[in-house]
Design a protein around this motif. Structure first.
Motif, PDB file in Angstrom:
ATOM      1  N   SER A   1      45.631  24.016  22.982  1.00  0.00           N
ATOM      2  CA  SER A   1      46.112  25.032  22.053  1.00  0.00           C
ATOM      3  C   SER A   1      45.158  25.294  20.887  1.00  0.00           C
ATOM      4  O   SER A   1      45.121  26.401  20.362  1.00  0.00           O
ATOM      5  CB  SER A   1      47.500  24.664  21.535  1.00  0.00           C
ATOM      6  N   ARG A   2      44.412  24.291  20.459  1.00  0.00           N
ATOM      7  CA  ARG A   2      43.432  24.472  19.385  1.00  0.00           C
ATOM      8  C   ARG A   2      42.579  23.215  19.283  1.00  0.00           C
ATOM      9  O   ARG A   2      42.867  22.218  19.929  1.00  0.00           O
ATOM     10  CB  ARG A   2      44.095  24.777  18.047  1.00  0.00           C
ATOM     11  N   PHE A   3      41.539  23.284  18.451  1.00  0.00           N
ATOM     12  CA  PHE A   3      40.731  22.099  18.180  1.00  0.00           C
ATOM     13  C   PHE A   3      40.147  22.204  16.783  1.00  0.00           C
ATOM     14  O   PHE A   3      40.110  23.273  16.194  1.00  0.00           O
ATOM     15  CB  PHE A   3      39.630  21.909  19.223  1.00  0.00           C
ATOM     16  N   PHE A   4      39.761  21.079  16.267  1.00  0.00           N
ATOM     17  CA  PHE A   4      38.999  21.052  15.018  1.00  0.00           C
ATOM     18  C   PHE A   4      38.037  19.878  15.081  1.00  0.00           C
ATOM     19  O   PHE A   4      38.226  18.947  15.848  1.00  0.00           O
ATOM     20  CB  PHE A   4      39.909  20.991  13.779  1.00  0.00           C
ATOM     21  N   THR A   5      37.004  19.952  14.276  1.00  0.00           N
ATOM     22  CA  THR A   5      36.043  18.867  14.177  1.00  0.00           C
ATOM     23  C   THR A   5      36.395  18.051  12.937  1.00  0.00           C
ATOM     24  O   THR A   5      36.458  18.597  11.835  1.00  0.00           O
ATOM     25  CB  THR A   5      34.613  19.419  14.091  1.00  0.00           C
ATOM     26  N   ASN A   6      36.640  16.750  13.154  1.00  0.00           N
ATOM     27  CA  ASN A   6      37.048  15.908  12.017  1.00  0.00           C
ATOM     28  C   ASN A   6      35.845  15.524  11.154  1.00  0.00           C
ATOM     29  O   ASN A   6      34.713  15.922  11.434  1.00  0.00           O
ATOM     30  CB  ASN A   6      37.847  14.678  12.486  1.00  0.00           C
TER      31      ASN A   6
END
Length: 110
Positions: A79-84
């Protein structure tokens, strides 16, 4: 965990109330005990593999394999992603529906 501004949506995604399954090849996937458990976790809200690992104590590689199977058969989506803050891409998974209705005709008429 703090999220940074490098967040992306895979697409605008709305969960359906019911998904009707007509493909017999989906049945073994949908009725697999571990995959059912994962689906039940990602129906109410999206989760990462780490979220699922913390809940189930399953190996992250096993979780990824099961999620890949669910995505391949259109039962779940990324559904989505982010870079931590450590530069690791955190992918969120979500079921495509709240309920799955299996409609299989056997033997098939084709």
């Amino acid at each position: 965990m703090e999220k940074n501004n490098n967040q992306h949506a895979a697409s605008t995604f709305h969960i359906s109330e019911v998904a009707i399954i007509n493909d017999p090849s989906v049945v073994p996937i949908l009725f697999h005990e571990k995959k059912q458990m994962l689906l039940s976790l990602i129906i109410p809200e999206e989760k990462t593999i780490i979220d699922i690992k913390n809940i189930t104590k399953m190996n992250p590689g096993t979780i990824k394999r099961h999620l890949d199977d669910l995505v391949k058969k259109n039962l779940a989506v990324q559904s989505r992603f982010f870079t931590n803050e450590f530069g690791i891409k955190m992918k969120y998974y979500r079921a495509v529906a709240r309920k799955f209705l299996v409609q299989i005709e056997w033997p098939s008429s084709s």
